[in-house]
Design a protein around this motif. Structure first.
Motif, mmCIF file in Angstrom:
data_model
loop_
_atom_site.group_PDB
_atom_site.id
_atom_site.type_symbol
_atom_site.label_atom_id
_atom_site.label_comp_id
_atom_site.label_asym_id
_atom_site.label_seq_id
_atom_site.Cartn_x
_atom_site.Cartn_y
_atom_site.Cartn_z
ATOM 1 N N ASN A 134 0.863 -1.179 0.000
ATOM 2 C CA ASN A 134 0.000 0.000 0.000
ATOM 3 C C ASN A 134 0.903 1.234 0.000
ATOM 4 O O ASN A 134 1.788 1.355 0.848
ATOM 5 C CB ASN A 134 -0.905 -0.013 1.241
ATOM 6 N N ILE A 135 0.710 2.134 -0.966
ATOM 7 C CA ILE A 135 1.553 3.325 -1.077
ATOM 8 C C ILE A 135 0.673 4.567 -1.012
ATOM 9 O O ILE A 135 -0.316 4.682 -1.748
ATOM 10 C CB ILE A 135 2.375 3.326 -2.376
ATOM 11 N N GLU A 136 1.040 5.508 -0.144
ATOM 12 C CA GLU A 136 0.271 6.732 0.061
ATOM 13 C C GLU A 136 0.948 7.909 -0.638
ATOM 14 O O GLU A 136 2.179 8.027 -0.613
ATOM 15 C CB GLU A 136 0.134 7.018 1.557
ATOM 16 N N PHE A 137 0.133 8.778 -1.229
ATOM 17 C CA PHE A 137 0.626 9.927 -1.998
ATOM 18 C C PHE A 137 -0.129 11.191 -1.618
ATOM 19 O O PHE A 137 -1.259 11.142 -1.135
ATOM 20 C CB PHE A 137 0.406 9.714 -3.507
ATOM 21 N N ARG A 138 0.502 12.328 -1.885
ATOM 22 C CA ARG A 138 -0.180 13.624 -1.960
ATOM 23 C C ARG A 138 0.082 14.176 -3.361
ATOM 24 O O ARG A 138 1.215 14.134 -3.852
ATOM 25 C CB ARG A 138 0.369 14.597 -0.922
ATOM 26 N N TRP A 139 -0.976 14.687 -3.995
ATOM 27 C CA TRP A 139 -0.806 15.307 -5.310
ATOM 28 C C TRP A 139 -0.558 16.800 -5.088
ATOM 29 O O TRP A 139 -1.452 17.546 -4.714
ATOM 30 C CB TRP A 139 -2.030 15.090 -6.191
ATOM 31 N N THR A 140 0.669 17.220 -5.313
ATOM 32 C CA THR A 140 1.092 18.590 -5.027
ATOM 33 C C THR A 140 1.253 19.381 -6.324
ATOM 34 O O THR A 140 0.968 18.882 -7.417
ATOM 35 C CB THR A 140 2.423 18.576 -4.271
ATOM 36 N N THR A 141 1.765 20.599 -6.186
ATOM 37 C CA THR A 141 2.023 21.422 -7.371
ATOM 38 C C THR A 141 3.095 20.803 -8.260
ATOM 39 O O THR A 141 3.181 21.150 -9.442
ATOM 40 C CB THR A 141 2.466 22.832 -6.950
ATOM 41 N N ARG A 142 3.887 19.904 -7.733
ATOM 42 C CA ARG A 142 4.901 19.219 -8.557
ATOM 43 C C ARG A 142 4.471 17.802 -8.932
ATOM 44 O O ARG A 142 5.278 16.985 -9.362
ATOM 45 C CB ARG A 142 6.259 19.204 -7.844
#
Length: 424
Positions: free
Chosen positions: A262-270
């Motif tokens: 399980n991999i967690e992400f945040r979708w940021t400006t980059r």
């Protein structure tokens, strides 16, 4: 002919029972090894075979497994908590069974070592430092810049994770993490991490295949308690491809790729930034949401992998499944809670579950234990599912009387006792 058995190293409060039932449907005899079997209510309720053993002692586990081999055909060994997954790998290697690479699991479970490997591979992650004292935490936060996230270097379930927005919050949470009374199994190391902002996504992987990407949002800061979780995430094809590609890069960097991740992400400006890689199947209601959304039983397919059988993750249908967690806004005594049967009767609702009963103490910890229940719904599209959820949640109501203040306690002639917190 000997009975085929599967060994489960420790149970699990949310997905332990589904694993036991799935094993039985596959014709296996589930045996749970636990240092404290009483913490898993379903074991006694289901009449599940249990062996009381120190699950931190590899030699003791090998002895117990060897003893079982005299009676059973041990088809596989697995666990549901990442803290025991490296041990599972060692047992599988000892008994020549399919299993994960224990060295890779150990590196991944150390959040600092994990970030080092991801950074070396050029994978986008938040800026981070590791600290073992209040002075080092303060210096690291100054280098990264407030606000920062403080978390234990080893842990799960958002336990001990907090957003620190100023020096006072930083000092207070540092003291909490260093005082040595935490529930998590951790060294005194603290991870100081950049606060990465943007929509939250999580990739569910089996082997080297990204099987789904979910989305979630959280309750109010400074904690990170799930409020709503969605399968599948509302992503464009391009966004999905970017997260999937980055997920596979994480597997290569960490030498993972056997079993669930399980991999967690945040979708940021980059773009997508990796927050954390967890070498396990996600807990909570994730397997249930996935089954409602895709028609695939992740737990059953994981067990097939564990015992060396062919597994099938082909999707049977395409729905949107959402979990809404019931989060209290205060600590205190739960006076009443109800409406769950009415909520469960709303068309499209798959399950309503309450964790607590009236006259129970509700004490928020700032992690997964804060939820006092949840509602799951599914339908052909996200807007419809969320509307169903809202109708159901509106039918559930509860009342909490705050704990008396110190002044109120002094004025009261009767002593005050609080019941233990209920854990989901």
């Amino acid at each position: 002919m000997a009975t085929s058995a599967i060994i489960l190293l420790e149970g699990h409060r949310s997905i332990g029972l589904p694993y036991v039932k799935a094993a039985r449907r596959l014709g296996l005899h589930p045996i749970t090894m636990s240092a404290d079997p009483t913490q898993y209510d379903y074991l006694a309720a289901e009449g599940t075979a249990v062996i009381h053993v120190d699950t931190e002692d590899l030699d003791a586990l090998i002895r117990e497994c060897s003893r079982l081999y005299a009676t059973y055909d041990i088809a596989g060994i697995t666990c549901l908590y990442e803290s025991f997954y490296a041990t599972v790998g060692k047992l599988c290697r000892h008994f020549d069974l399919p299993g994960p690479n224990p060295a890779s699991i150990e590196r991944c479970c150390d959040k600092f070592a994990q970030r080092q490997l991801l950074a070396e591979a050029g994978i986008p992650i938040p800026a981070y430092r590791v600290a073992t004292s209040a002075t080092e935490v303060e210096r690291s936060a100054a280098e990264i810049g407030l606000p920062v996230i403080l978390k234990p270097a080893v842990g799960s379930g958002s336990m001990g994770v907090r957003l620190c927005r100023n020096v006072d919050e930083l000092a207070k949470h540092t003291t909490y993490l260093l005082r040595g009374k935490q529930i998590w199994l951790s060294s005194p190391s603290i991870l100081v991490e950049e606060f990465t902002q943007g929509p939250f996504y999580s990739a569910e992987i089996m082997g080297h295949e990204v099987i789904a990407i979910g989305a979630a949002d959280f309750g109010p800061p400074p904690h990170f308690v799930f409020n709503e979780c969605i399968f599948p995430a509302p992503l464009t094809d391009v966004e999905y491809a970017r997260i999937a590609e980055l997920s596979l890069s994480c597997l290569r960097a960490l030498d993972l790729g056997w079993g669930p991740t399980n991999i967690e992400f945040r979708w940021t400006t980059r773009g997508p930034v990796v927050i954390e890689v967890n070498p396990r199947l996600a807990g909570g209601t994730t397997p249930q949401r996935f089954q409602l959304a895709c028609g695939v039983d992740l737990i059953t397919e994981h067990i097939k992998l564990v015992i060396g059988e062919e597994w099938d993750l082909g999707k049977r249908h395409s729905y949107t499944a959402v979990t809404r967690y019931l989060l209290p806004d205060r600590d205190g005594i739960l006076d009443r809670i109800g409406g769950d049967s009415r909520a469960a009767a709303v068309p499209g609702v798959a399950e309503v579950k309450l964790y607590v009963e009236p006259k129970t103490a509700v004490i928020r910890n700032g992690d997964y234990r804060d939820a006092i229940g949840y509602v799951i719904a599914a339908s052909p599209d996200l807007a419809q599912t969320q509307a169903i959820l809202q109708r159901a949640v509106d039918l559930i109501d509860w009342s909490i009387t705050p704990f008396p203040t110190p002044d109120e306690q002094e004025q009261s002639a009767a002593p005050y006792f609080s019941a233990p917190t209920q854990v989901p």
